[in-house]
Design a protein around this motif. Structure first.
Motif, short mmCIF file in Angstrom:
data_model
loop_
_atom_site.label_atom_id
_atom_site.label_comp_id
_atom_site.label_asym_id
_atom_site.label_seq_id
_atom_site.Cartn_x
_atom_site.Cartn_y
_atom_site.Cartn_z
N LEU A 110 0.85 -1.19 0.00
CA LEU A 110 0.00 0.00 0.00
C LEU A 110 0.88 1.24 0.00
CD1 LEU A 110 -2.84 1.31 0.33
CD2 LEU A 110 -2.52 1.11 2.81
N PRO A 111 0.90 2.03 -1.08
CA PRO A 111 1.71 3.25 -1.10
C PRO A 111 1.32 4.18 0.04
CG PRO A 111 0.91 2.72 -3.30
CD PRO A 111 0.20 1.81 -2.35
N LEU A 112 2.30 4.89 0.58
CA LEU A 112 2.03 5.78 1.70
C LEU A 112 0.96 6.82 1.36
CD1 LEU A 112 5.58 6.38 3.21
CD2 LEU A 112 3.60 5.43 4.41
N ASP A 113 0.95 7.28 0.12
CA ASP A 113 -0.02 8.31 -0.25
C ASP A 113 -1.42 7.75 -0.46
OD1 ASP A 113 0.33 7.02 -2.65
OD2 ASP A 113 1.02 8.77 -3.76
N LYS A 114 -1.58 6.42 -0.35
CA LYS A 114 -2.89 5.78 -0.44
C LYS A 114 -3.44 5.37 0.92
CE LYS A 114 -3.01 5.84 -4.98
NZ LYS A 114 -3.97 6.70 -5.72
N LEU A 115 -2.68 5.64 1.98
CA LEU A 115 -3.18 5.32 3.31
C LEU A 115 -4.46 6.09 3.60
CD1 LEU A 115 0.03 5.35 5.56
CD2 LEU A 115 -1.56 3.44 5.36
N PRO A 116 -5.43 5.46 4.26
CA PRO A 116 -6.61 6.22 4.70
C PRO A 116 -6.23 7.14 5.86
CG PRO A 116 -6.68 4.01 5.59
CD PRO A 116 -5.49 4.04 4.68
N GLN A 117 -7.12 8.00 6.23
CA GLN A 117 -6.86 8.88 7.37
C GLN A 117 -6.64 8.05 8.62
OE1 GLN A 117 -9.74 11.98 7.84
NE2 GLN A 117 -8.91 12.70 9.79
N LEU A 118 -5.58 8.38 9.36
CA LEU A 118 -5.20 7.61 10.54
C LEU A 118 -5.55 8.36 11.82
CD1 LEU A 118 -1.62 6.47 9.42
CD2 LEU A 118 -3.73 5.13 9.32
#
Length: 333
Positions: A110-118
């Protein structure tokens, strides 16, 4: 029951029980073992690629608990409406440089820029395979709260995380993550340091994560010690224990568990289901890359344990029922 905080000798934190943390005196023997071993520490077949469908995060998990294993000890945990990232390492190498050192067997799915809001990032300790500067620098502008062990905050600040977003925690400390979720630090039997001159000057920890419905344990790195029973009595039972099974070796038995001790820790923690981590991603020991999971499956069958073994990068709900994706089998030589 309240667990005791960590103790120090001078500037150095010390383990709950006497521990051989495999210092410089062990290096010649370990180096020789690495030169002479015939184990398949690195897969002969390329693993993956594994790809996470980021659209999955648009729909909350029906069970309330969903895990995405990014590899090693990096997990995206969705628990009762909260999203928590643990020990994020996205770089290709777990090292102080990117041209040498242990290299990932597969790219982060999962690319870092595709992470959901944490809602939170947890850092258990400062070792390179758990705490990656490039990944932290990428996460720093996102205004995410970080929860970490004592002393680690200085690195977070240096790498761009705002001081007000950093909570350093001693063993037994409790932090609130939004509504209806708490993070509690617990002892582990390990060590710390990002170089030979600052060994054990920051703390190492595990974390109990409790939502309004689920209660889970993120064990990070630890050798076996009787403190697991104390943690289980204080904060258990746990719906899911997330425990390391890899990177064990005869020269450092006190600081990593391996499959058998991980099973014993799971039982002592009063765990209902166990997820193995810290394997299948980096070559950090002398055993074959798939040996930890092979042994764990044998032990789980004997003990009738419920395991949770998802494929890397695949968001998977932990429902309490035994689940084994068996993803690694096709890569064994």
């Amino acid at each position: 029951m309240q667990l005791k905080g960590a103790k120090k000798q001078g500037k150095k934190f010390i383990n709950p029980i006497p521990t051989d943390d495999a210092g410089l005196d062990k290096m010649p023997a370990v180096f020789w073992e690495y030169l002479t071993t015939r184990s398949e520490g690195t897969p002969k077949k390329t693993l993956g690629p594994f790809v996470t469908d980021a659209a999955t995060y648009n729909t909350p998990p029906e069970s309330g608990l969903r895990i995405t294993w990014v590899g090693h000890s990096s997990l995206l945990i969705e628990i009762d409406g909260k999203r928590i990232l643990t020990d994020p390492v996205w770089s290709k190498r777990a090292s102080f440089v990117q041209w040498a050192g242990p290299k990932r067997f597969f790219d982060a799915p999962l690319p870092l820029d595709k992470l959901p809001q944490l809602d939170a990032v947890i850092i258990s300790h400062d070792h390179y395979d758990h705490f990656d500067k490039a990944t932290i620098r990428a996460l720093a502008p996102k205004n995410i709260p970080f929860y970490t062990s004592l002393g680690v905050g200085k690195y977070l600040k240096k790498w761009g995380v705002a001081a007000e977003l950093i909570t350093e925690m001693d063993w037994g400390d409790v932090a609130q993550v939004g509504d209806n979720c708490t993070i509690t630090t617990a002892p582990t039997r390990h060590f710390s340091g990002r170089g030979i001159t600052n060994r054990n000057q920051t703390l190492w920890s595990a974390f109990a994560i409790k939502g309004h419905t689920h209660n889970i344990f993120f064990g990070a790195d630890s050798g076996w010690f009787n403190g697991f029973e104390d943690i289980g009595n204080a904060y258990g039972p746990f719906d899911l224990t997330i425990l390391e099974i890899g990177a064990y070796g005869k020269s450092w038995p006190d600081i990593h568990m391996g499959p058998l001790s991980a099973v014993n820790a799971h039982l002592a923690l009063k765990g209902k289901q166990m997820m193995p981590i810290h394997w299948g991603t980096f070559n950090l020991a002398l055993h074959a890359w798939h040996e930890p999971i092979d042994i764990l499956l044998e032990l789980a069958a004997k003990e009738n344990l419920n395991l949770f073994v998802p494929e890397p990068g695949k968001p998977t709900e932990a429902t309490g029922s035994n689940y084994n994706s068996g993803w690694w089998e096709k890569y064994k030589s």
